[in-house]
Design a protein around this motif. Structure first.
Motif, PDB file in Angstrom:
ATOM      1  N   VAL A  47       0.827  -0.908   0.050  1.00  0.00           N
ATOM      2  CA  VAL A  47      -0.139  -0.154   0.052  1.00  0.00           C
ATOM      3  C   VAL A  47       0.951   1.550   0.186  1.00  0.00           C
ATOM      4  O   VAL A  47      -0.068   2.404  -0.189  1.00  0.00           O
ATOM      5  N   ILE A  48       2.107   1.104   0.229  1.00  0.00           N
ATOM      6  CA  ILE A  48       3.025   1.779  -0.096  1.00  0.00           C
ATOM      7  C   ILE A  48       2.598   3.580  -1.149  1.00  0.00           C
ATOM      8  O   ILE A  48       2.592   4.436  -1.058  1.00  0.00           O
ATOM      9  N   ALA A  49       2.789   2.948  -1.941  1.00  0.00           N
ATOM     10  CA  ALA A  49       2.832   3.898  -2.718  1.00  0.00           C
ATOM     11  C   ALA A  49       1.664   4.808  -3.176  1.00  0.00           C
ATOM     12  O   ALA A  49       1.639   6.007  -3.308  1.00  0.00           O
ATOM     13  N   ASP A  50      -0.013   4.044  -2.713  1.00  0.00           N
ATOM     14  CA  ASP A  50      -1.032   4.183  -2.706  1.00  0.00           C
ATOM     15  C   ASP A  50      -1.492   5.350  -2.263  1.00  0.00           C
ATOM     16  O   ASP A  50      -1.485   6.753  -1.753  1.00  0.00           O
ATOM     17  N   TRP A  51      -0.441   5.475  -0.165  1.00  0.00           N
ATOM     18  CA  TRP A  51      -1.211   6.024   0.396  1.00  0.00           C
ATOM     19  C   TRP A  51      -0.039   6.759   0.054  1.00  0.00           C
ATOM     20  O   TRP A  51      -0.439   8.396   0.990  1.00  0.00           O
ATOM     21  N   TRP A  52       1.152   6.747  -0.139  1.00  0.00           N
ATOM     22  CA  TRP A  52       2.006   7.893   0.364  1.00  0.00           C
ATOM     23  C   TRP A  52       2.251   9.011  -0.961  1.00  0.00           C
ATOM     24  O   TRP A  52       2.719  10.262  -1.430  1.00  0.00           O
ATOM     25  N   GLY A  53       0.764   8.424  -2.505  1.00  0.00           N
ATOM     26  CA  GLY A  53       0.849   9.130  -3.468  1.00  0.00           C
ATOM     27  C   GLY A  53       1.675   9.075  -4.255  1.00  0.00           C
ATOM     28  O   GLY A  53       1.957   9.712  -4.921  1.00  0.00           O
ATOM     29  N   LEU A  54       2.856   8.245  -4.381  1.00  0.00           N
ATOM     30  CA  LEU A  54       3.815   7.641  -4.880  1.00  0.00           C
ATOM     31  C   LEU A  54       3.457   6.744  -6.115  1.00  0.00           C
ATOM     32  O   LEU A  54       2.392   6.015  -6.384  1.00  0.00           O
ATOM     33  N   PRO A  55       4.713   6.918  -7.354  1.00  0.00           N
ATOM     34  CA  PRO A  55       4.050   6.036  -8.436  1.00  0.00           C
ATOM     35  C   PRO A  55       4.344   4.814  -7.916  1.00  0.00           C
ATOM     36  O   PRO A  55       5.422   4.590  -7.512  1.00  0.00           O
ATOM     37  N   PRO A  56       3.923   3.578  -8.644  1.00  0.00           N
ATOM     38  CA  PRO A  56       3.549   2.688  -8.189  1.00  0.00           C
ATOM     39  C   PRO A  56       5.336   1.697  -8.488  1.00  0.00           C
ATOM     40  O   PRO A  56       5.270   0.548  -8.071  1.00  0.00           O
ATOM     41  N   THR A  57       5.996   1.964  -9.449  1.00  0.00           N
ATOM     42  CA  THR A  57       7.660   1.647  -9.794  1.00  0.00           C
ATOM     43  C   THR A  57       8.345   2.659  -8.420  1.00  0.00           C
ATOM     44  O   THR A  57       9.682   1.656  -8.524  1.00  0.00           O
ATOM     45  N   THR A  58       8.052   3.177  -7.433  1.00  0.00           N
ATOM     46  CA  THR A  58       8.224   3.399  -6.342  1.00  0.00           C
ATOM     47  C   THR A  58       9.360   2.359  -5.758  1.00  0.00           C
ATOM     48  O   THR A  58       9.411   1.827  -5.363  1.00  0.00           O
ATOM     49  N   HIS A  59      10.769   2.504  -5.009  1.00  0.00           N
ATOM     50  CA  HIS A  59      11.841   2.372  -4.242  1.00  0.00           C
ATOM     51  C   HIS A  59      11.590   1.779  -2.788  1.00  0.00           C
ATOM     52  O   HIS A  59      11.672   1.951  -2.285  1.00  0.00           O
ATOM     53  N   LEU A  60      10.819   3.400  -2.919  1.00  0.00           N
ATOM     54  CA  LEU A  60       9.802   3.320  -0.667  1.00  0.00           C
ATOM     55  C   LEU A  60      10.179   2.384  -0.631  1.00  0.00           C
ATOM     56  O   LEU A  60      10.444   1.656   0.738  1.00  0.00           O
ATOM     57  N   PRO A  61       9.089   1.112  -0.362  1.00  0.00           N
ATOM     58  CA  PRO A  61       9.120  -0.421  -0.035  1.00  0.00           C
ATOM     59  C   PRO A  61      10.080  -0.655   0.218  1.00  0.00           C
ATOM     60  O   PRO A  61       9.932  -1.533   1.441  1.00  0.00           O
ATOM     61  N   LEU A  62      11.542  -0.826  -0.192  1.00  0.00           N
ATOM     62  CA  LEU A  62      12.718  -1.303  -0.063  1.00  0.00           C
ATOM     63  C   LEU A  62      13.055  -0.701   1.285  1.00  0.00           C
ATOM     64  O   LEU A  62      13.976  -1.491   1.763  1.00  0.00           O
ATOM     65  N   LEU A  63      12.964   0.658   1.875  1.00  0.00           N
ATOM     66  CA  LEU A  63      12.952   1.177   3.021  1.00  0.00           C
ATOM     67  C   LEU A  63      12.378   0.699   3.898  1.00  0.00           C
ATOM     68  O   LEU A  63      13.084   0.340   5.303  1.00  0.00           O
ATOM     69  N   LEU A  64      11.776  -0.485   3.906  1.00  0.00           N
ATOM     70  CA  LEU A  64      11.178  -1.063   4.749  1.00  0.00           C
ATOM     71  C   LEU A  64      10.859  -2.550   4.612  1.00  0.00           C
ATOM     72  O   LEU A  64       9.500  -3.323   3.954  1.00  0.00           O
ATOM     73  N   PRO A  65      11.889  -3.616   4.561  1.00  0.00           N
ATOM     74  CA  PRO A  65      12.066  -4.456   4.681  1.00  0.00           C
ATOM     75  C   PRO A  65      11.351  -5.817   6.075  1.00  0.00           C
ATOM     76  O   PRO A  65      11.223  -5.034   6.959  1.00  0.00           O
ATOM     77  N   ARG A  66      11.513  -6.702   5.429  1.00  0.00           N
ATOM     78  CA  ARG A  66      10.795  -7.750   6.424  1.00  0.00           C
ATOM     79  C   ARG A  66      11.441  -7.543   7.427  1.00  0.00           C
ATOM     80  O   ARG A  66      10.614  -7.922   8.903  1.00  0.00           O
TER      81      ARG A  66
END
Ligand SMILES: CC(C)(COP(=O)(O)OP(=O)(O)OC[C@H]1O[C@@H](n2cnc3c(N)ncnc32)[C@H](O)[C@@H]1OP(=O)(O)O)[C@@H](O)C(=O)NCCC(=O)NCCS
Length: 188
Positions: A47-66
């Motif tokens: 949900v990060i791209a959507d909730w942050w208002g970023l394009p689906p290609t954003t690398h932001l989720p990589l900052l929240l690894p398992r």
């Protein structure tokens, strides 16, 4: 199959630390808070791209690894309601600076915003951090995330930096070349 170790309760299991709301706080109707588990890593990062208002290609989720869902579950929260994932706060108590607690990610589903949910999550995190002996909470964001800066200002954080980037006080190259960050800090 290893025996359960009572000294290390499974995060999210009934013996994980229960979550107390700050005095006077209430959750939106139907919203239940719990500790995240490693199984939440996929749904949260999805949900990060959507909730942050970023394009689906954003690398932001990589900052929240398992690893955050494996090793910091007992200092983090996840909220759910009938519509699914409602909010999350992923944070921890610093092992090298025991006086500091750190909030790494916070997100509230867009339809639940501006009703005090993130304030409630922060309040619960502050209470637990204080009880664990922390006296300060820190976080960072990018200079472009004005919403996060406004939210943290409203939450009583001081914004720090060593230069001005795009009109915002930020630390130049904080996380590497071109990776400038605004740092937030407040006592609790
Ligand atoms: C930032 C975010 C978590 C705030 O969640 P929220 O539940 O809407 O916040 P709250 O309703 O608890 O607001 C708490 C305070 O912050 C202020 N605030 C929240 N969003 C704000 C915004 N976009 N602009 C200005 N102030 C804001 C509120 O006015 C409130 O202040 P008050 O209590 O003095 O009135 C949410 O907008 C979000 O998930 N954004 C996308 C993800 C993100 O950027 N996360 C932060 C970086 S990790």
């Amino acid at each position: 199959m290893p025996e359960p170790n009572p000294a290390h309760p499974t995060p999210g299991a009934p013996d994980a630390p229960s979550i107390a709301l700050p005095a006077g706080a209430a959750l939106p109707p139907g919203l239940v808070l719990r500790r995240p588990t490693p199984d939440d890593h996929g749904p949260v990062t999805a949900v990060i791209a959507d909730w942050w208002g970023l394009p689906p290609t954003t690398h932001l989720p990589l900052l929240l690894p398992r690893l955050f869902f494996q090793h910091f579950a007992d200092t983090s929260f996840l909220g759910e309601d009938d519509a699914g994932l409602a909010a999350f706060l992923i944070g921890f108590h610093s092992s090298s600076r025991p006086e500091v607690a750190y909030i790494h990610f916070v997100g509230v589903r867009p339809d639940l915003r501006t009703s005090g949910l993130a304030r409630t999550l922060y309040g619960a995190f502050f209470d637990e951090a204080r009880a664990a002996g922390c006296t300060r909470v820190e976080a960072i964001t990018g200079p472009g995330n004005r919403r996060s800066q406004a939210f943290h200002r409203a939450m009583g954080f001081e914004l720090t930096g060593d230069t001005e980037i795009d009109g915002v006080r930020a630390w130049r190259d904080y996380d590497g070349p071109g990776e400038h960050r605004v740092a937030f800090t407040r006592t609790i």
